[in-house]
Motif scaffolding. Sequence first.
Motif, PDB file in Angstrom:
ATOM      1  N   THR A  82     -39.793  25.067 -96.685  1.00  0.00           N
ATOM      2  CA  THR A  82     -40.957  25.852 -95.839  1.00  0.00           C
ATOM      3  C   THR A  82     -42.234  25.751 -96.642  1.00  0.00           C
ATOM      4  O   THR A  82     -42.339  25.605 -98.010  1.00  0.00           O
ATOM      5  CB  THR A  82     -40.504  27.186 -95.564  1.00  0.00           C
ATOM      6  OG1 THR A  82     -40.545  27.972 -96.978  1.00  0.00           O
ATOM      7  CG2 THR A  82     -39.029  27.006 -95.140  1.00  0.00           C
ATOM      8  N   GLY A  83     -43.188  26.205 -95.903  1.00  0.00           N
ATOM      9  CA  GLY A  83     -44.481  26.172 -96.390  1.00  0.00           C
ATOM     10  C   GLY A  83     -44.653  27.680 -96.003  1.00  0.00           C
ATOM     11  O   GLY A  83     -44.201  28.721 -96.304  1.00  0.00           O
ATOM     12  N   HIS A  84     -46.032  28.021 -95.338  1.00  0.00           N
ATOM     13  CA  HIS A  84     -46.417  29.392 -94.728  1.00  0.00           C
ATOM     14  C   HIS A  84     -47.061  30.429 -95.759  1.00  0.00           C
ATOM     15  O   HIS A  84     -48.062  30.782 -95.503  1.00  0.00           O
ATOM     16  CB  HIS A  84     -45.386  29.858 -93.888  1.00  0.00           C
ATOM     17  CG  HIS A  84     -45.710  31.102 -93.104  1.00  0.00           C
ATOM     18  ND1 HIS A  84     -46.645  31.056 -92.285  1.00  0.00           N
ATOM     19  CD2 HIS A  84     -45.117  32.397 -93.305  1.00  0.00           C
ATOM     20  CE1 HIS A  84     -46.956  32.400 -91.719  1.00  0.00           C
ATOM     21  NE2 HIS A  84     -46.153  33.090 -92.219  1.00  0.00           N
ATOM     22  N   THR A  85     -46.399  30.388 -96.859  1.00  0.00           N
ATOM     23  CA  THR A  85     -46.724  31.688 -97.859  1.00  0.00           C
ATOM     24  C   THR A  85     -47.736  31.229 -98.599  1.00  0.00           C
ATOM     25  O   THR A  85     -48.416  32.080 -99.544  1.00  0.00           O
ATOM     26  CB  THR A  85     -45.559  32.359 -98.632  1.00  0.00           C
ATOM     27  OG1 THR A  85     -45.078  31.184 -99.348  1.00  0.00           O
ATOM     28  CG2 THR A  85     -44.504  32.650 -97.561  1.00  0.00           C
ATOM     29  N   HIS A  86     -48.081  29.922 -98.953  1.00  0.00           N
ATOM     30  CA  HIS A  86     -49.128  29.458 -99.719  1.00  0.00           C
ATOM     31  C   HIS A  86     -48.601  29.696-101.302  1.00  0.00           C
ATOM     32  O   HIS A  86     -49.766  29.641-102.424  1.00  0.00           O
ATOM     33  CB  HIS A  86     -50.459  30.033 -99.506  1.00  0.00           C
ATOM     34  CG  HIS A  86     -50.973  29.514 -98.219  1.00  0.00           C
ATOM     35  ND1 HIS A  86     -52.289  29.264 -97.983  1.00  0.00           N
ATOM     36  CD2 HIS A  86     -50.507  29.759 -97.075  1.00  0.00           C
ATOM     37  CE1 HIS A  86     -52.335  29.214 -96.829  1.00  0.00           C
ATOM     38  NE2 HIS A  86     -51.385  29.422 -96.049  1.00  0.00           N
ATOM     39  N   VAL A  87     -47.451  29.974-101.495  1.00  0.00           N
ATOM     40  CA  VAL A  87     -46.771  30.065-102.771  1.00  0.00           C
ATOM     41  C   VAL A  87     -45.644  29.423-103.128  1.00  0.00           C
ATOM     42  O   VAL A  87     -44.776  29.527-102.259  1.00  0.00           O
ATOM     43  CB  VAL A  87     -46.477  31.751-102.917  1.00  0.00           C
ATOM     44  CG1 VAL A  87     -45.986  32.247-104.464  1.00  0.00           C
ATOM     45  CG2 VAL A  87     -47.783  32.697-102.874  1.00  0.00           C
ATOM     46  N   PRO A  88     -45.591  28.736-104.302  1.00  0.00           N
ATOM     47  CA  PRO A  88     -44.421  27.949-104.431  1.00  0.00           C
ATOM     48  C   PRO A  88     -43.163  28.792-104.762  1.00  0.00           C
ATOM     49  O   PRO A  88     -43.293  29.848-105.395  1.00  0.00           O
ATOM     50  CB  PRO A  88     -44.672  27.195-105.953  1.00  0.00           C
ATOM     51  CG  PRO A  88     -46.334  27.099-106.101  1.00  0.00           C
ATOM     52  CD  PRO A  88     -46.601  28.628-105.254  1.00  0.00           C
ATOM     53  N   VAL A  89     -42.101  28.233-104.342  1.00  0.00           N
ATOM     54  CA  VAL A  89     -40.853  28.809-104.514  1.00  0.00           C
ATOM     55  C   VAL A  89     -39.732  28.018-104.474  1.00  0.00           C
ATOM     56  O   VAL A  89     -39.797  26.915-104.264  1.00  0.00           O
ATOM     57  CB  VAL A  89     -40.302  29.693-103.055  1.00  0.00           C
ATOM     58  CG1 VAL A  89     -39.058  30.253-102.799  1.00  0.00           C
ATOM     59  CG2 VAL A  89     -41.473  30.710-102.747  1.00  0.00           C
ATOM     60  N   ASN A  90     -38.794  28.294-105.667  1.00  0.00           N
ATOM     61  CA  ASN A  90     -37.532  27.493-106.022  1.00  0.00           C
ATOM     62  C   ASN A  90     -36.633  28.621-105.963  1.00  0.00           C
ATOM     63  O   ASN A  90     -36.464  29.237-107.255  1.00  0.00           O
ATOM     64  CB  ASN A  90     -37.797  26.938-107.012  1.00  0.00           C
ATOM     65  CG  ASN A  90     -36.502  25.891-107.539  1.00  0.00           C
ATOM     66  OD1 ASN A  90     -35.459  26.019-106.846  1.00  0.00           O
ATOM     67  ND2 ASN A  90     -36.424  25.023-108.571  1.00  0.00           N
ATOM     68  N   GLU A  91     -35.837  28.678-105.148  1.00  0.00           N
ATOM     69  CA  GLU A  91     -34.608  29.905-105.119  1.00  0.00           C
ATOM     70  C   GLU A  91     -33.443  29.466-104.639  1.00  0.00           C
ATOM     71  O   GLU A  91     -33.208  28.659-103.560  1.00  0.00           O
ATOM     72  CB  GLU A  91     -35.056  31.384-104.551  1.00  0.00           C
ATOM     73  CG  GLU A  91     -35.433  31.186-103.100  1.00  0.00           C
ATOM     74  CD  GLU A  91     -35.844  32.362-102.478  1.00  0.00           C
ATOM     75  OE1 GLU A  91     -35.870  33.265-103.246  1.00  0.00           O
ATOM     76  OE2 GLU A  91     -36.385  32.496-101.484  1.00  0.00           O
TER      77      GLU A  91
END
Length: 166
Positions: free
Chosen positions: A120-129
């Motif tokens: 996903t994108g949208h938040t402008h914050v990298p995520v790896n969970e």
Amino acid sequence: MKFIVASDIHGSATWCKKLLEIYKAERAEKLILLGDILYHGPRNPLPDGYDPKAVAEMLNAIKNDVLCVRGNCDSEVDQMVLDFPITPDYALICADGLKIYLSHGHRETPPLSAGDYYLTGHTHVPVNEDCGYVHLNPGSVSLPKEGSGHSYLLFENGKFAFKTLQ
């Protein structure tokens, strides 16, 4: 298989150009865009080099290499100037034995199973969970938030790596 995953260009010709330079240097097979291609949206500042027309021209030049899902700032009008489809909310690809779901991230999460990947994108914050499935967000190409860099994902040989644009 090798591809680049990016999100939230928001009309920045400056950052789109840098992304495409990396895409070409990496010799990736596909450029996957997770939405918010041309418009910056009412809650965001204008990104560096805001020029949606130039972004459309750059991406249209590689239209056969682009796979895109729709973001909350994308509209039917954007589709009129882009030569590749941007209107689906979700897409599913299978690569190197992995099921990879694509979404901008502003809609409901699709039904996912253990071992699936949800990008996903949208938040402008990298995520790896790990949510039972793997949730990855490359962050934003043009408008990073929460101190993150201008970023994207590289997928190669069944593995994802977070990368930063320079």
